[in-house]
Design a protein around this motif. Structure first.
Motif, PDB file in Angstrom:
ATOM      1  N   TYR A 458       0.850  -1.193   0.000  1.00 60.60           N
ATOM      2  CA  TYR A 458       0.000   0.000   0.000  1.00 60.60           C
ATOM      3  C   TYR A 458       0.883   1.239   0.000  1.00 60.60           C
ATOM      4  N   ASP A 461      -1.067   6.734   0.567  1.00 61.77           N
ATOM      5  CA  ASP A 461      -2.505   7.051   0.616  1.00 61.77           C
ATOM      6  C   ASP A 461      -3.355   5.783   0.669  1.00 61.77           C
ATOM      7  N   PHE A 462      -2.699   4.682   0.957  1.00 60.90           N
ATOM      8  CA  PHE A 462      -3.342   3.370   1.103  1.00 60.90           C
ATOM      9  C   PHE A 462      -3.985   2.856  -0.184  1.00 60.90           C
ATOM     10  N   ASN A 463      -3.417   3.206  -1.293  1.00 60.64           N
ATOM     11  CA  ASN A 463      -3.859   2.595  -2.553  1.00 60.64           C
ATOM     12  C   ASN A 463      -3.147   1.256  -2.676  1.00 60.64           C
ATOM     13  N   ARG A 464      -3.891   0.268  -3.090  1.00 55.90           N
ATOM     14  CA  ARG A 464      -3.367  -1.101  -3.094  1.00 55.90           C
ATOM     15  C   ARG A 464      -2.679  -1.442  -4.403  1.00 55.90           C
TER      16      ARG A 464
ATOM     17  N   ARG B 174     -11.920   4.690   2.615  1.00 52.94           N
ATOM     18  CA  ARG B 174     -11.517   5.938   1.948  1.00 52.94           C
ATOM     19  C   ARG B 174     -12.731   6.880   1.876  1.00 52.94           C
ATOM     20  N   ALA B 190      -3.985   7.857   6.340  1.00 52.84           N
ATOM     21  CA  ALA B 190      -3.173   8.050   5.124  1.00 52.84           C
ATOM     22  C   ALA B 190      -2.553   9.440   5.088  1.00 52.84           C
TER      23      ALA B 190
END
Lengths: 637, 219
Positions: A458, A461-464, B174, B190
């Motif tokens: 990740y 920004d915690f995008n996988r 999110r 985040a």
């Protein structure tokens, strides 16, 4: 004269008081399973072992989906319930419980034989879970008390109870008669009564006395003769009784025979009685020839329903190689060990083949390919392939030549010559002597292997994002080494196999099958002067590694037995430990660590028998092996 | 060695632990509506699963076939499609890596709750899932209130927890707005302040399902 009377009295009382449930098992039983509940209960402690036997101890015969009918559910007896609650059912748990499979004409099923302490208790428990008691027919004859139903029947004779779970028979069931509808007498009576009620109603109507039509109609309905339906029901009940009587006549005859001491019983079988004389917690007897002959070698099921099917046709020649073949397996749980025994019995003719199949020693040259220092387990087999081919060839040829000749254009008659024709073309030297029947399969340790897998990372920004990572896994080093009889033929075959594009040729005598999804390692095939090797161990495949370090006991077992097996469970587990942690509650691994080893060796064929014995040892001798095995099994949740 | 014996050997030695990860992602595209995605990744246990799949049963337990897993997913997806306020339902099952993904768009958090309940109830014929509100959202707060029914935890806790030792669960939420705070001590916010990630060990979750409970305050 007094002496004769005394002898007769003793003989009669011996039969009447027969305690041994095995006396009730007919010689034609196909599979006989028996267990000693008292011993197993004691040895299993607080763990329920019967749940593992459920597939074997079915309460219903094969093919029944449920026991419901239009008039409700009826369970005559539940086998699992009996086994769980022996005292409620008055069972003598110290005597063995027997289950056997039988097939007589078109009827087949499972028969359970219980020895009773209190027959009245057993009988009182029958139909405890039954809404439709009418579907069960009770009968008393000189041979005992019988409860008969479509799928389950029970017979009680003295201290023996027999439960017969009949397999579902489609052809029988479609012929059963429905009794829900009323008969023609009812229809005539009802029509006449309706005329009577109608005329009474019209009479009343014409008299002009009716003020409320609805009430008067209901009054008229009440004038119907209730005896008509009562009589019709009574007639139906009698009809049902007659149908059941007829339907259950054959069943009664069959069940009666199950609850009699068998004149031609399984106890007369030499193998059966020999193995039975030893104390066993549980045993299975497989009457191979009975299974073959009763089903015409499976041909009846093939022909069922076709014009060629004839149930009266049976294989008449009983002097075949396959006649009288049976096997007996037994298990006994001791403190710190479980002992398993196997024995097969053959007729004189077949035994001469068996003797020559096993009249061979393991090839000593194979041992040099096995790393004895790291040996975790092995299975060694030494048989004469040529003799085995001869045995099976002759046996099947005999079977096919003795199949019942149903009609002149029977295609079955052509199978035997067709097979002979194909067999004549086969190069027997290539088939039986390339790999000559002597082989050892061994596990010689573990090695670390990198395995890739998909996982995720990740960003801030915690995008996988999917990524591939690697981890180490333990891979067992396995080796199968086979003795070569004719090297020239072996080379010829090896060279042909090498041409397939799934293999990569590494050397003139080494090919490899690369790792794939279902096989996460490279598999090597190596042709040596004296052996053909299949392994995932590159060291054995690519280097001329030779060993001479198998311990004396293993070497002796391999060399002096036709079959020998040894798994050093303790050593396997200690090598796997770091890779298979199981958390604080231990799980299966914790229990597996406590097993010592599993060892099996065969005996030389003698006295028309061939057998083997095996032992599973625990590290700790203070606990019963059954309890420990059950603990391991229940740890897999 | 025959295929079955080989499978039993591998299974015997490897059934003892199982690594998998579950990732739950909720992405709000507006204040009310958004996207839901659940991924179950068994890639780490791929070889063990492959070995097990060759068997029909192991120790009396039925081993599901690939088509059965696919059919369970299809049933769940169908239940989602039939739920009000749910669109673009998509599912996939990678038979090589043993990764299953199910995702869909939802009109509101209420629709999401109902859809998850429907999917669980339809795809499980044995376990009864009483309806519970799993998620809740208003303009200023997002909450993960409960697990999908206590029964799920009960079922899981009947198993040897060691089996799930290396399994982990990741939840990512999110939002359109920025996150002010989260009361779950395991949560991370985040860099762009618009997402929260919480990672759990499955064994910990089974022992204490309350760990799932999270309240996220939004700006």
């Amino acid at each position: 004269m007094k002496l004769i009377y005394t002898l007769i009295f003793l003989a009669v009382s011996a039969i009447a008081n027969a305690q041994n449930a095995y006396d009730y098992v007919p010689a034609s039983a196909q599979i006989v399973f028996s267990m000693n509940l008292e011993q197993l209960n004691k040895k299993s402690g607080d763990i329920n072992y019967l749940k593992y036997l459920k597939p074997l101890l079915k309460s219903q015969g094969y093919g029944y989906y449920n026991s419901y009918d239009s008039e409700g559910y009826c369970e005559l007896i539940n086998i699992n319930d009996v086994l769980f609650n022996t005292s409620t059912y008055g069972i003598n748990a110290s005597a063995n419980v027997i289950m056997y499979r039988i097939s007589v004409n078109k009827t087949s099923g499972s028969v359970f034989v219980f020895t009773l302490k209190h027959p009245e208790k057993f009988e009182s428990q029958l139909m405890a879970n039954c809404e439709n008691k009418k579907s069960i027919q009770k009968k008393s004859t000189v041979n005992g008390i019988f409860y008969l139903s479509d799928n389950t029947s029970v017979a009680i004779n003295g201290n023996i109870a027999v439960v017969f779970n009949k397999d579902y028979n489609y052809y029988e069931s479609i012929n059963s008669v429905e009794t829900n509808e009323f008969d023609s007498t009812y229809k005539v009576d009802k029509r006449n009564d309706n005329y009577r009620v109608d005329s009474l109603y019209f009479e009343k109507l014409n008299s002009g006395k009716i003020s409320n039509y609805r009430e008067s109609t209901e009054d008229a309905m009440n004038m119907s003769d209730t005896m008509i339906i009562y009589e019709a029901n009574k007639r139906n009940e009698e009809k049902l009784k007659a149908i059941l009587e007829n339907k259950y006549k054959d069943l009664l005859y069959m069940v009666e025979s199950f609850v009699q001491v068998q004149a031609d019983g399984i106890y007369k079988n030499r193998n059966f009685s020999k193995m039975l004389s030893q104390y066993n917690d549980a045993s299975i007897f497989i009457n191979t020839s009975s299974m073959l002959y009763q089903s015409n070698f499976g041909m009846s099921s093939l022909l069922w329903g076709s014009s060629m099917f004839n149930e009266k046709e049976t294989i008449t020649n009983q002097n075949l190689l396959s006649s009288g073949i049976n096997s007996f397996y037994s298990i006994n749980f001791l403190y710190g060990a479980a002992s398993i025994k196997f024995q097969s019995s053959y007729n004189d003719k077949a035994f001469s083949y068996i003797k020559s199949i096993f009249d061979v020693k393991q090839n000593k040259k194979l041992l040099k390919y096995i790393d004895g220092k790291n040996l975790l387990g092995y299975m060694s087999i030494a048989i004469n392939n040529k003799e085995m081919g001869r045995f099976y060839g002759d046996m099947y040829s005999e079977i096919l030549n003795n199949l019942p000749q149903v009609s002149k254009d029977n295609y079955l008659a052509n199978i035997a010559p067709a097979m002979e024709l194909i067999y004549a073309f086969i190069d027997k030297e290539m088939l039986y002597n390339t790999i000559d029947g002597r082989a050892i399969i061994a596990c010689t340790g573990f090695e670390n292997m990198k395995v890739s897998y998909k996982t995720y990372k990740y960003d801030d920004d915690f995008n996988r994002q999917e990524i591939t990572e690697e981890r180490l896994e333990k891979q067992a080093k396995m080796l199968a080494v086979m003795s070569i009889g004719n090297h020239e033929n072996a080379k010829k075959l090896f060279d042909i196999i090498s041409k397939f594009n799934v293999f990569t040729k590494l050397r003139d005598n080494v090919i490899t099958l690369k790792a794939m999804r279902d096989m996460p390692f490279n598999l090597y095939m190596v042709l040596k002067e004296d052996a053909f090797i299949i392994t995932n161990d590159a060291n054995i495949a690519l280097n001329e590694t030779k060993f001479d370090n198998i311990n004396d006991k293993d070497k002796s077992n391999i060399m002096s037995h036709n079959m020998a097996m040894n798994i050093k469970i303790q050593d396997v587990m200690s090598q796997m430990k770091d890779f298979y942690p199981n958390g604080e509650d231990g799980g299966m691994f914790k229990f597996m660590e406590s097993y010592g080893m599993f060892e099996m060796v065969d005996d030389k064929p003698s006295d028309n028998m061939y057998g083997a014995s095996a032992i599973l040892r625990l590290k700790d001798g203070s606990e019963n092996a059954l309890y420990y095995i059950l603990k391991t099994m229940t740890s897999i949740r | 060695m025959s295929k079955t014996k080989y499978s039993v050997l591998i299974l015997f030695l490897s059934l003892l632990s199982s690594c998998f990860e579950a990732v739950e992602e909720i992405t709000y595209t507006t204040e009310k509506a958004g996207k839901y995605s659940l991924t179950i990744n068994c890639s780490q246990s791929r070889d063990k699963i492959s070995a097990m799949m060759k068997l029909d049963t192991f120790m009396g337990r039925k081993i599901p076939k690939l088509y059965e897993i696919d059919s369970h997913l299809a049933v769940a997806a169908n239940a989602l499609r039939n739920s009000a306020g749910i669109h673009n339902v998509y599912y996939t099952f990678d038979e090589r890596q043993y990764i299953g993904i199910i995702k869909f768009d939802f009109d509101s958090t209420t629709a999401l709750n109902k859809a998850v309940h429907n999917a669980l109830e339809t795809s499980s014929d044995k376990i009864k899932f009483p309806f519970t509100q799993i998620f809740s959202k208003n303009n200023l707060e997002f909450q993960r209130i409960n697990t999908p029914g206590d029964s799920l935890i009960k079922v899981a806790s009947k198993h040897n927890l060691g089996v799930f030792n290396n399994a982990k669960v990741t939840c990512i939420y999110r939002f359109k707005q920025e996150v002010v705070s989260s009361n779950n001590s395991l949560s991370k916010i985040a860099q762009n302040k618009k997402a929260v990630m919480i990672q759990y060990k499955l064994t910990e979750l089974i022992k204490n399902p309350n760990l799932f409970k999270t309240s996220i305050i939004l700006k």
